[in-house]
Motif scaffolding. Sequence first.
Motif, PDB file in Angstrom:
ATOM      1  N   ASN A 102     -61.594  31.305   1.633  1.00 39.35           N
ATOM      2  CA  ASN A 102     -60.939  32.385   0.796  1.00 39.35           C
ATOM      3  C   ASN A 102     -60.217  31.036  -0.557  1.00 39.35           C
ATOM      4  N   ILE A 103     -59.934  30.986  -1.758  1.00 38.39           N
ATOM      5  CA  ILE A 103     -58.844  30.378  -2.187  1.00 38.39           C
ATOM      6  C   ILE A 103     -58.095  30.778  -3.112  1.00 38.39           C
ATOM      7  N   ILE A 104     -56.799  31.880  -2.859  1.00 36.88           N
ATOM      8  CA  ILE A 104     -56.302  32.844  -3.154  1.00 36.88           C
ATOM      9  C   ILE A 104     -55.500  32.228  -4.115  1.00 36.88           C
ATOM     10  N   VAL A 105     -55.364  32.321  -5.959  1.00 37.49           N
ATOM     11  CA  VAL A 105     -55.002  31.307  -6.498  1.00 37.49           C
ATOM     12  C   VAL A 105     -54.131  32.563  -7.419  1.00 37.49           C
ATOM     13  N   ASN A 106     -52.744  32.967  -7.727  1.00 35.41           N
ATOM     14  CA  ASN A 106     -52.310  33.656  -7.737  1.00 35.41           C
ATOM     15  C   ASN A 106     -51.370  33.903  -9.703  1.00 35.41           C
ATOM     16  N   ILE A 107     -51.895  33.470 -10.801  1.00 38.30           N
ATOM     17  CA  ILE A 107     -50.835  32.788 -11.873  1.00 38.30           C
ATOM     18  C   ILE A 107     -49.616  33.563 -12.426  1.00 38.30           C
ATOM     19  N   GLU A 108     -49.919  34.577 -11.374  1.00 38.72           N
ATOM     20  CA  GLU A 108     -48.897  36.296 -11.859  1.00 38.72           C
ATOM     21  C   GLU A 108     -47.786  35.275 -11.709  1.00 38.72           C
ATOM     22  N   ASN A 109     -47.496  34.191 -11.351  1.00 36.80           N
ATOM     23  CA  ASN A 109     -45.781  33.378 -11.656  1.00 36.80           C
ATOM     24  C   ASN A 109     -46.096  33.247 -12.770  1.00 36.80           C
ATOM     25  N   PHE A 110     -46.738  32.292 -13.117  1.00 40.32           N
ATOM     26  CA  PHE A 110     -46.391  31.515 -14.896  1.00 40.32           C
ATOM     27  C   PHE A 110     -46.431  33.311 -15.659  1.00 40.32           C
ATOM     28  N   ARG A 111     -47.118  33.543 -15.671  1.00 37.88           N
ATOM     29  CA  ARG A 111     -47.443  34.737 -16.615  1.00 37.88           C
ATOM     30  C   ARG A 111     -45.882  35.216 -16.471  1.00 37.88           C
ATOM     31  N   TYR A 112     -44.943  35.608 -16.252  1.00 39.49           N
ATOM     32  CA  TYR A 112     -43.578  36.065 -15.653  1.00 39.49           C
ATOM     33  C   TYR A 112     -42.413  35.566 -15.791  1.00 39.49           C
ATOM     34  N   LEU A 113     -43.073  33.844 -16.406  1.00 38.86           N
ATOM     35  CA  LEU A 113     -42.103  33.043 -16.843  1.00 38.86           C
ATOM     36  C   LEU A 113     -42.840  33.599 -18.032  1.00 38.86           C
ATOM     37  N   TRP A 114     -43.246  33.531 -18.247  1.00 39.67           N
ATOM     38  CA  TRP A 114     -43.096  33.591 -20.357  1.00 39.67           C
ATOM     39  C   TRP A 114     -43.451  34.613 -20.967  1.00 39.67           C
ATOM     40  N   THR A 115     -43.477  35.416 -20.108  1.00 41.04           N
ATOM     41  CA  THR A 115     -43.568  36.888 -20.375  1.00 41.04           C
ATOM     42  C   THR A 115     -41.672  37.103 -20.591  1.00 41.04           C
ATOM     43  N   ASP A 116     -40.905  37.105 -19.446  1.00 44.14           N
ATOM     44  CA  ASP A 116     -39.839  37.365 -19.702  1.00 44.14           C
ATOM     45  C   ASP A 116     -38.649  36.098 -20.398  1.00 44.14           C
ATOM     46  N   SER A 117     -37.947  36.683 -21.352  1.00 48.02           N
ATOM     47  CA  SER A 117     -37.635  35.684 -22.241  1.00 48.02           C
ATOM     48  C   SER A 117     -36.674  34.571 -21.584  1.00 48.02           C
ATOM     49  N   LEU A 118     -35.465  34.940 -20.397  1.00 49.57           N
ATOM     50  CA  LEU A 118     -34.804  34.882 -19.853  1.00 49.57           C
ATOM     51  C   LEU A 118     -35.066  33.792 -19.647  1.00 49.57           C
ATOM     52  N   TYR A 119     -36.091  33.042 -18.866  1.00 46.10           N
ATOM     53  CA  TYR A 119     -36.745  31.520 -18.552  1.00 46.10           C
ATOM     54  C   TYR A 119     -36.651  30.646 -20.255  1.00 46.10           C
ATOM     55  N   ILE A 120     -38.130  31.494 -20.696  1.00 46.57           N
ATOM     56  CA  ILE A 120     -37.285  30.349 -22.069  1.00 46.57           C
ATOM     57  C   ILE A 120     -36.507  30.251 -22.974  1.00 46.57           C
ATOM     58  N   ASN A 121     -35.611  31.183 -22.683  1.00 46.83           N
ATOM     59  CA  ASN A 121     -34.242  31.078 -23.387  1.00 46.83           C
ATOM     60  C   ASN A 121     -33.613  29.848 -22.828  1.00 46.83           C
ATOM     61  N   ASP A 169     -36.882  34.255  -4.069  1.00 42.41           N
ATOM     62  CA  ASP A 169     -38.625  34.433  -4.356  1.00 42.41           C
ATOM     63  C   ASP A 169     -39.044  32.597  -4.490  1.00 42.41           C
ATOM     64  N   TRP A 170     -39.424  32.661  -3.093  1.00 46.06           N
ATOM     65  CA  TRP A 170     -40.062  30.639  -3.253  1.00 46.06           C
ATOM     66  C   TRP A 170     -40.864  30.551  -4.407  1.00 46.06           C
ATOM     67  N   PRO A 171     -41.759  31.294  -4.221  1.00 48.84           N
ATOM     68  CA  PRO A 171     -43.174  31.321  -4.739  1.00 48.84           C
ATOM     69  C   PRO A 171     -42.534  31.152  -6.896  1.00 48.84           C
ATOM     70  N   VAL A 172     -41.444  31.796  -7.603  1.00 46.27           N
ATOM     71  CA  VAL A 172     -41.006  32.225  -8.675  1.00 46.27           C
ATOM     72  C   VAL A 172     -40.418  31.005  -8.886  1.00 46.27           C
ATOM     73  N   ALA A 173     -39.696  30.483  -8.305  1.00 46.01           N
ATOM     74  CA  ALA A 173     -38.701  29.249  -8.263  1.00 46.01           C
ATOM     75  C   ALA A 173     -39.698  27.688  -7.757  1.00 46.01           C
ATOM     76  N   SER A 174     -40.613  27.850  -7.058  1.00 41.83           N
ATOM     77  CA  SER A 174     -41.666  26.805  -7.811  1.00 41.83           C
ATOM     78  C   SER A 174     -42.002  26.711  -8.895  1.00 41.83           C
ATOM     79  N   ALA A 175     -43.005  27.953  -9.212  1.00 48.66           N
ATOM     80  CA  ALA A 175     -43.198  28.412 -10.859  1.00 48.66           C
ATOM     81  C   ALA A 175     -42.278  27.846 -11.489  1.00 48.66           C
ATOM     82  N   VAL A 176     -41.000  27.773 -12.203  1.00 47.66           N
ATOM     83  CA  VAL A 176     -40.235  27.678 -12.653  1.00 47.66           C
ATOM     84  C   VAL A 176     -39.914  25.682 -12.180  1.00 47.66           C
ATOM     85  N   ALA A 177     -39.647  25.340 -11.525  1.00 44.59           N
ATOM     86  CA  ALA A 177     -39.935  23.953 -10.992  1.00 44.59           C
ATOM     87  C   ALA A 177     -41.253  23.401 -12.346  1.00 44.59           C
TER      88      ALA A 177
END
Lengths: 313, 270, 379
Positions: free
Chosen positions: A75-94, A280-288
């Motif tokens: 099984n390959i579990i791909v979770n794009i939730e982290n990227f969606r989170y970056l997009w929806t939380d205005s903190l990251y865009i700002n 939160d390593w996955p979110v940090a990675s997504a930010v990177a």
Amino acid sequence: MATLIERVPPMRWTAGLLRRLGLHGRGLVIAVPFLWLLVFFLVPFLVVGKISVSEALIARPPYAPLLEWDGWRLNIIVNIENFRYLWTDSLYINAYFFSIQVAFVSAVIALLIGYPMAYFIARSPEPRRTFLLMMVILPFWTSFLLRVYAWQGFLRSNGVINNTLISMGIIDTPIQMLQTNFAVYLGIVYTYLPFMILPLYANLVKLEESLLEASADLGGRPMATFFYVTLPLSLPGIIGGFMLVFIPAIGEFVIPELLGGPDTLMIGRVLWNEFFSNRDWPVASAVAIAMLVAVVVPIMILRSLQARLTEEK
Amino acid sequence: MMRGGWTLPVLCVLGFVFLYAPILSLVIFSFNASQLVTVWGGFSTRWYGELMRDTQILGAAWISLQVAFFSATIAVALGTLAAFVLMRFGRFRTRALLTGMVTAPLVMPEVITGLSLLLLFVSMEQLIGWPAGRGMTTVTIAHVTFCMAFVAVVVQSRLAGMDNSLEEAAMDLGARPVRVFFDITLPVIAPALVAGWLLAFTLSLDDLVIASFVTGPGASTLPMVIFSKVRLGVSPVVNALATLIILAVAIGVAIATWHIHRRMKEARKD
Amino acid sequence: MIQNAHAASSRPWVAETEPPFLRIQKVTKKFGDFTAVDEVSLDIYRGELFCLLGGSGCGKSTLLRMLAGFEAPSEGRIEIDGQDMAGIPPYERPTNMMFQSYALFPHMTVERNIAYGLLREGVKRDEAMSRVADILKLVQMTQFARRKPHQLSGGQRQRVALARALVKRPKVLLLDEPLGALDKKLREETQFELLKIQETLGITFIVVTHDQEEAMTLSTRIGVMDEGQIVQVGEPAEIYEHPSSRFVADFVGSVNLFEGRISVDEKDRLEIDSAEMGGTIHVGHSTSCTLDQKVWYALRPEKVRLDREEPVGEANRARGMVEEVLYLGGQSIYKIKLDSGKSVKATKPNLLRHEDDAISWDEPAWISWGDTAGVVLTR
């Protein structure tokens, strides 16, 4: 070289291994830096990419594996939730846009301060020129962190600037300077000023005096000479210096952390906090990964365009 | 154009005041008797004494120096090879990729380099058991990786300025390629190697972000220790440390300037 | 012109008394789409001083670099002393090169620069040093042995570069614009020294140059190159007096060219009708050409007579107006605009210190020449 390789066992083993892989002579010379960068520069991004699509877990290491073997199926579990989170939380865009704004404005200010300095140094007679150049380089060799720390002492409420102003009777209550965006701009301009001056100097010092004399001879007043001769010819230096300030400033962590306020969110600081504070390593990675795509890739494209432009000239 | 004008010299002096005022205040307040860094309480050297007894700072400084030494040395070796390959080997299959990998670290934000290397080390440990835990070795590897790009740039520009026919002449006189590299290329680009080494050493000694990601327990570097102290508030011990570092750098730069000056004088005499 | 005095035995390219020492056979070099050297074939004999002469970008340097082994020919074969050079790297070739930039190793003394090649060959240190001392004496640089290149003048560097290339006693010495970086006066002196050294050592020299005077003075033979091809090979006098094409005539020395058509074609003489010159040209020899063919008559300025009075005869003469006189000291160059509108150059030696009656500008004058003065060119 051959004898050195034969004498040191690890070098001998490596050489033997590489030879067995069909690498020798020319290929071997290419392979050494190539493999190092492949393993320690390129592969890490694949790892970051992998973790950015994993789920966070409270474990060591704190993320879920990407590949799962459930007995008879991979099984390959791909979770794009982290990227969606970056997009929806205005903190990251700002934080992203604020970082670009800070880097851009700081680079412009550094250019305005650095250009006259570089020009003056480049036009100075010889012993003084070397001395002034050394004076520009010297702060670079001293610790970056300590220079930022020095500004803390300058800017705090009971710091040097406020104390001086109060004792002179200009103000009665200290001005809040530390932990403001102003302090961040100041800190970035300050630390990166040498990086602006050096390429400008290198460019301006090559500018021949006879060109300025020719312009004056043809009736150009100093201002006209500057705008029609000096400035266009120093454009490569300006672009070079601007990039040297702008690029590292975007990802800056130390300066917003030490001089900025809690709401001075720059993207490097956000990644740091995500990793060290929230663990939160996955979110940090997504930010990177997002930073890589939104910052590094455009810069690399810009740089190659710039290189092609200077080549054409 | 600048003859007679006062604007440029004044702007230049103001620029230098801006560059040096904070550094100067660091030095002055390191001799302050008061615990408060910004209020003058009389002259004292007590913070230097405390610095000498601060085993945390001294230990971290020793670690940082070792890491900087090894990473600068390895970075010079690898960076020189990379620069030589890119400037002298013409076309080869992986050239574009190598060029990209050599220049990319220059524009890579430190947080990304640090995070990616940490994740690599963690994954490698899981997969092959090496590196077991993190510490000086992993910091050194990380510093080599980002420093070698800077070394490569310095060496590349020197190689570009070097007359190609020097290497051809050596080959024409009977030297094989490896011999040409050690007899001719290396001595001619030696100044760039020294400059590259110093640059790499400084970058490594100065790095906080990457080291914070990839280090492990017991291997805190000097910038990490300074950072944790500074975050807690001002500390006169840090001022004393800063003064010593500035003194060391100033002496080094003065010697270098004197040396360059003497060499230039000699060259002019001939 | 000295070369004319050479006995036939010292001109193997005429008598073919010995096989060529260096053979270039149909060598082509392409860089992408650009053909730098185009099917060049050339035989050079032992002990020659051969000049490759041509403008920048004509392929002469590329040809030289192929001989040294820095470039591999795309096609063709190079043979030195009977040995095929294909696949032999520069460090194993019996050639040495003197570079245009001299390429002296900046970190080594003069002595070590020169010894470098010998040491790579495995010559013992003592022997190498004594050979270095010998060659330094030959180029008169003994007192500078311990200097570094940046402490030498341009002329001194040139000598060191020459010594470094010579000391290995190569079968062929390649010189890339050997005198290019020197000023005019020094260049003339050095030319003669170079000739003397070459005669002393008897090494085959191949010199690349763009300077036709240099090629004239130095060489046993000259190969003129244009656009990657060798357009003419010959002894200096041959190249100058019997150029094979307008390009060679114009590139080597100064020349007046009159376009015209063959009007009479007999066994030992030709007549050319030239509207450009404004009359008939009589030629005292024949060329392979046909009646009414378009040809060019090449006439060197020093072979033009300049008079106030009308010369006798019907042909080989034209009237014009002196437009300019350039005084060069030893001689003067006259620029004459013929009635036909064509401008012609004529040179006249200044035999007297004061010539009040000399022809001056804005004066009408006649030019004339003998019927063996010029060459008929078909290309």
